[in-house]
Write a protein that holds these residues in place. Sequence first.
Motif, PDB file in Angstrom:
ATOM      1  N   LYS A  12     -35.368 -17.889 -34.365  1.00  0.00           N
ATOM      2  CA  LYS A  12     -34.084 -16.933 -35.319  1.00  0.00           C
ATOM      3  C   LYS A  12     -33.982 -15.696 -34.663  1.00  0.00           C
ATOM      4  O   LYS A  12     -33.375 -14.899 -34.682  1.00  0.00           O
ATOM      5  CB  LYS A  12     -34.495 -17.302 -36.510  1.00  0.00           C
ATOM      6  N   PHE A  13     -35.247 -15.081 -34.632  1.00  0.00           N
ATOM      7  CA  PHE A  13     -35.947 -13.691 -34.216  1.00  0.00           C
ATOM      8  C   PHE A  13     -35.060 -13.495 -32.846  1.00  0.00           C
ATOM      9  O   PHE A  13     -34.043 -12.238 -32.767  1.00  0.00           O
ATOM     10  CB  PHE A  13     -37.035 -13.546 -34.288  1.00  0.00           C
ATOM     11  N   LYS A  14     -35.050 -13.886 -31.908  1.00  0.00           N
ATOM     12  CA  LYS A  14     -34.746 -14.085 -30.513  1.00  0.00           C
ATOM     13  C   LYS A  14     -32.887 -13.971 -30.798  1.00  0.00           C
ATOM     14  O   LYS A  14     -32.408 -13.161 -30.060  1.00  0.00           O
ATOM     15  CB  LYS A  14     -35.065 -14.801 -29.558  1.00  0.00           C
ATOM     16  N   ASP A  15     -32.447 -14.872 -31.511  1.00  0.00           N
ATOM     17  CA  ASP A  15     -31.154 -14.906 -31.825  1.00  0.00           C
ATOM     18  C   ASP A  15     -30.493 -13.652 -32.468  1.00  0.00           C
ATOM     19  O   ASP A  15     -29.560 -13.153 -32.013  1.00  0.00           O
ATOM     20  CB  ASP A  15     -30.612 -16.352 -32.749  1.00  0.00           C
ATOM     21  N   ALA A  16     -31.298 -13.192 -33.491  1.00  0.00           N
ATOM     22  CA  ALA A  16     -31.055 -12.034 -34.221  1.00  0.00           C
ATOM     23  C   ALA A  16     -30.826 -10.844 -33.091  1.00  0.00           C
ATOM     24  O   ALA A  16     -30.070  -9.970 -33.476  1.00  0.00           O
ATOM     25  CB  ALA A  16     -32.116 -11.657 -35.126  1.00  0.00           C
ATOM     26  N   ALA A  17     -31.808 -10.577 -32.477  1.00  0.00           N
ATOM     27  CA  ALA A  17     -32.066  -9.645 -31.426  1.00  0.00           C
ATOM     28  C   ALA A  17     -30.680  -9.537 -30.683  1.00  0.00           C
ATOM     29  O   ALA A  17     -30.413  -8.610 -30.367  1.00  0.00           O
ATOM     30  CB  ALA A  17     -33.372  -9.576 -30.429  1.00  0.00           C
ATOM     31  N   GLU A  18     -30.492 -10.760 -29.875  1.00  0.00           N
ATOM     32  CA  GLU A  18     -29.252 -10.793 -29.242  1.00  0.00           C
ATOM     33  C   GLU A  18     -28.014 -10.539 -30.016  1.00  0.00           C
ATOM     34  O   GLU A  18     -26.842  -9.908 -29.509  1.00  0.00           O
ATOM     35  CB  GLU A  18     -28.848 -12.533 -28.620  1.00  0.00           C
ATOM     36  N   SER A  19     -27.943 -10.938 -31.278  1.00  0.00           N
ATOM     37  CA  SER A  19     -26.630 -10.672 -32.071  1.00  0.00           C
ATOM     38  C   SER A  19     -26.756  -9.022 -32.337  1.00  0.00           C
ATOM     39  O   SER A  19     -25.698  -8.542 -32.392  1.00  0.00           O
ATOM     40  CB  SER A  19     -26.845 -11.361 -33.347  1.00  0.00           C
ATOM     41  N   ALA A  20     -27.805  -8.395 -32.543  1.00  0.00           N
ATOM     42  CA  ALA A  20     -27.807  -6.966 -32.685  1.00  0.00           C
ATOM     43  C   ALA A  20     -27.265  -6.276 -31.415  1.00  0.00           C
ATOM     44  O   ALA A  20     -26.478  -5.284 -31.786  1.00  0.00           O
ATOM     45  CB  ALA A  20     -29.254  -6.524 -33.231  1.00  0.00           C
ATOM     46  N   LYS A  21     -27.627  -6.695 -30.386  1.00  0.00           N
ATOM     47  CA  LYS A  21     -26.905  -6.154 -29.124  1.00  0.00           C
ATOM     48  C   LYS A  21     -25.515  -6.244 -29.059  1.00  0.00           C
ATOM     49  O   LYS A  21     -24.725  -5.588 -28.325  1.00  0.00           O
ATOM     50  CB  LYS A  21     -27.598  -6.811 -27.851  1.00  0.00           C
ATOM     51  N   ALA A  22     -24.928  -7.356 -29.662  1.00  0.00           N
ATOM     52  CA  ALA A  22     -23.461  -7.428 -29.456  1.00  0.00           C
ATOM     53  C   ALA A  22     -22.666  -6.830 -30.607  1.00  0.00           C
ATOM     54  O   ALA A  22     -21.512  -7.243 -30.825  1.00  0.00           O
ATOM     55  CB  ALA A  22     -23.108  -8.925 -29.602  1.00  0.00           C
ATOM     56  N   PHE A  23     -23.326  -5.961 -31.525  1.00  0.00           N
ATOM     57  CA  PHE A  23     -22.317  -5.202 -32.351  1.00  0.00           C
ATOM     58  C   PHE A  23     -21.029  -4.406 -31.838  1.00  0.00           C
ATOM     59  O   PHE A  23     -21.530  -3.963 -30.856  1.00  0.00           O
ATOM     60  CB  PHE A  23     -23.320  -4.381 -33.185  1.00  0.00           C
ATOM     61  N   THR A  24     -20.116  -4.524 -32.236  1.00  0.00           N
ATOM     62  CA  THR A  24     -18.928  -3.954 -31.975  1.00  0.00           C
ATOM     63  C   THR A  24     -18.791  -2.534 -32.163  1.00  0.00           C
ATOM     64  O   THR A  24     -18.351  -1.555 -31.573  1.00  0.00           O
ATOM     65  CB  THR A  24     -17.500  -4.644 -32.332  1.00  0.00           C
ATOM     66  N   LYS A  25     -19.465  -2.231 -33.401  1.00  0.00           N
ATOM     67  CA  LYS A  25     -19.636  -0.994 -33.945  1.00  0.00           C
ATOM     68  C   LYS A  25     -20.882  -0.501 -34.131  1.00  0.00           C
ATOM     69  O   LYS A  25     -22.248  -1.269 -34.343  1.00  0.00           O
ATOM     70  CB  LYS A  25     -18.892  -0.822 -35.558  1.00  0.00           C
ATOM     71  N   ARG A  26     -21.288   0.959 -34.101  1.00  0.00           N
ATOM     72  CA  ARG A  26     -22.614   1.469 -34.035  1.00  0.00           C
ATOM     73  C   ARG A  26     -23.147   1.653 -35.713  1.00  0.00           C
ATOM     74  O   ARG A  26     -22.471   2.134 -36.309  1.00  0.00           O
ATOM     75  CB  ARG A  26     -22.819   2.601 -33.430  1.00  0.00           C
ATOM     76  N   PRO A  27     -24.300   0.860 -35.701  1.00  0.00           N
ATOM     77  CA  PRO A  27     -24.691   0.992 -37.120  1.00  0.00           C
ATOM     78  C   PRO A  27     -25.228   2.570 -37.479  1.00  0.00           C
ATOM     79  O   PRO A  27     -25.518   3.203 -36.218  1.00  0.00           O
ATOM     80  CB  PRO A  27     -26.150   0.097 -37.047  1.00  0.00           C
ATOM     81  N   SER A  28     -25.555   3.035 -38.683  1.00  0.00           N
ATOM     82  CA  SER A  28     -25.912   4.185 -38.991  1.00  0.00           C
ATOM     83  C   SER A  28     -27.176   4.333 -38.122  1.00  0.00           C
ATOM     84  O   SER A  28     -28.053   3.623 -37.825  1.00  0.00           O
ATOM     85  CB  SER A  28     -25.812   4.481 -40.413  1.00  0.00           C
ATOM     86  N   ASP A  29     -27.760   5.910 -38.104  1.00  0.00           N
ATOM     87  CA  ASP A  29     -29.190   6.278 -37.577  1.00  0.00           C
ATOM     88  C   ASP A  29     -30.034   5.473 -38.259  1.00  0.00           C
ATOM     89  O   ASP A  29     -30.977   5.006 -37.583  1.00  0.00           O
ATOM     90  CB  ASP A  29     -29.148   7.564 -37.396  1.00  0.00           C
ATOM     91  N   ASP A  30     -30.015   5.512 -39.622  1.00  0.00           N
ATOM     92  CA  ASP A  30     -31.043   5.004 -40.471  1.00  0.00           C
ATOM     93  C   ASP A  30     -31.286   3.585 -40.337  1.00  0.00           C
ATOM     94  O   ASP A  30     -32.316   2.760 -40.165  1.00  0.00           O
ATOM     95  CB  ASP A  30     -30.629   5.206 -42.097  1.00  0.00           C
ATOM     96  N   GLU A  31     -30.118   2.789 -40.158  1.00  0.00           N
ATOM     97  CA  GLU A  31     -29.951   1.336 -39.878  1.00  0.00           C
ATOM     98  C   GLU A  31     -30.602   1.034 -38.464  1.00  0.00           C
ATOM     99  O   GLU A  31     -31.449   0.096 -38.210  1.00  0.00           O
ATOM    100  CB  GLU A  31     -28.552   0.700 -39.978  1.00  0.00           C
ATOM    101  N   LEU A  32     -30.065   1.849 -37.359  1.00  0.00           N
ATOM    102  CA  LEU A  32     -30.693   1.624 -36.284  1.00  0.00           C
ATOM    103  C   LEU A  32     -32.399   1.787 -36.184  1.00  0.00           C
ATOM    104  O   LEU A  32     -33.216   1.150 -35.576  1.00  0.00           O
ATOM    105  CB  LEU A  32     -30.115   2.692 -35.173  1.00  0.00           C
ATOM    106  N   LEU A  33     -32.898   2.931 -37.071  1.00  0.00           N
ATOM    107  CA  LEU A  33     -34.228   3.056 -36.946  1.00  0.00           C
ATOM    108  C   LEU A  33     -34.924   1.932 -37.764  1.00  0.00           C
ATOM    109  O   LEU A  33     -36.021   1.501 -37.244  1.00  0.00           O
ATOM    110  CB  LEU A  33     -34.636   4.469 -37.876  1.00  0.00           C
ATOM    111  N   GLU A  34     -34.508   1.443 -38.963  1.00  0.00           N
ATOM    112  CA  GLU A  34     -35.037   0.092 -39.482  1.00  0.00           C
ATOM    113  C   GLU A  34     -35.172  -0.891 -38.196  1.00  0.00           C
ATOM    114  O   GLU A  34     -36.110  -1.689 -38.347  1.00  0.00           O
ATOM    115  CB  GLU A  34     -34.205  -0.012 -40.599  1.00  0.00           C
ATOM    116  N   LEU A  35     -33.935  -1.305 -37.583  1.00  0.00           N
ATOM    117  CA  LEU A  35     -34.039  -2.331 -36.807  1.00  0.00           C
ATOM    118  C   LEU A  35     -35.183  -2.124 -35.598  1.00  0.00           C
ATOM    119  O   LEU A  35     -35.985  -2.964 -35.388  1.00  0.00           O
ATOM    120  CB  LEU A  35     -32.689  -2.416 -35.880  1.00  0.00           C
ATOM    121  N   TYR A  36     -35.177  -0.907 -35.018  1.00  0.00           N
ATOM    122  CA  TYR A  36     -36.258  -0.728 -34.204  1.00  0.00           C
ATOM    123  C   TYR A  36     -37.441  -0.655 -34.559  1.00  0.00           C
ATOM    124  O   TYR A  36     -38.438  -1.442 -33.880  1.00  0.00           O
ATOM    125  CB  TYR A  36     -35.970   1.080 -33.821  1.00  0.00           C
ATOM    126  N   ALA A  37     -37.835  -0.280 -35.907  1.00  0.00           N
ATOM    127  CA  ALA A  37     -39.211  -0.096 -36.312  1.00  0.00           C
ATOM    128  C   ALA A  37     -39.600  -1.788 -36.564  1.00  0.00           C
ATOM    129  O   ALA A  37     -40.824  -2.254 -36.308  1.00  0.00           O
ATOM    130  CB  ALA A  37     -39.175   0.408 -37.541  1.00  0.00           C
TER     131      ALA A  37
END
Length: 87
Positions: free
Chosen positions: A6-31
């Motif tokens: 599920k984690f690998k699928d979620a990581a692939e889904s995150a790469k396919a976002f059509t719009k850019r999440p906010s900086d805070d959301e991106l930092l949370e995803l990264y962390a």
Amino acid sequence: MATEAKFKDAAESAKAFTKRPSDDELLELYALFKQATVGDNDTAKPGMLDLKGKAKWEAWNGKKGVSKEAAMEAYIELVEKLKAEYA
């Protein structure tokens, strides 16, 4: 489906976002991604002029002590939440 799959699928889904999440959301995803894949942050803190690196380091460092399994589950939840907005 196992958490890791599920984690690998979620990581692939995150790469396919059509719009850019906010900086805070991106930092949370990264962390959460780093905590799930590497574990606790034991790297040196970036210098004061590396603002982006410092923000990423601090976000990841804030997850210290979170188990890899818990980080994977939190990452999956966050991606599912963001999919509605950005996919």
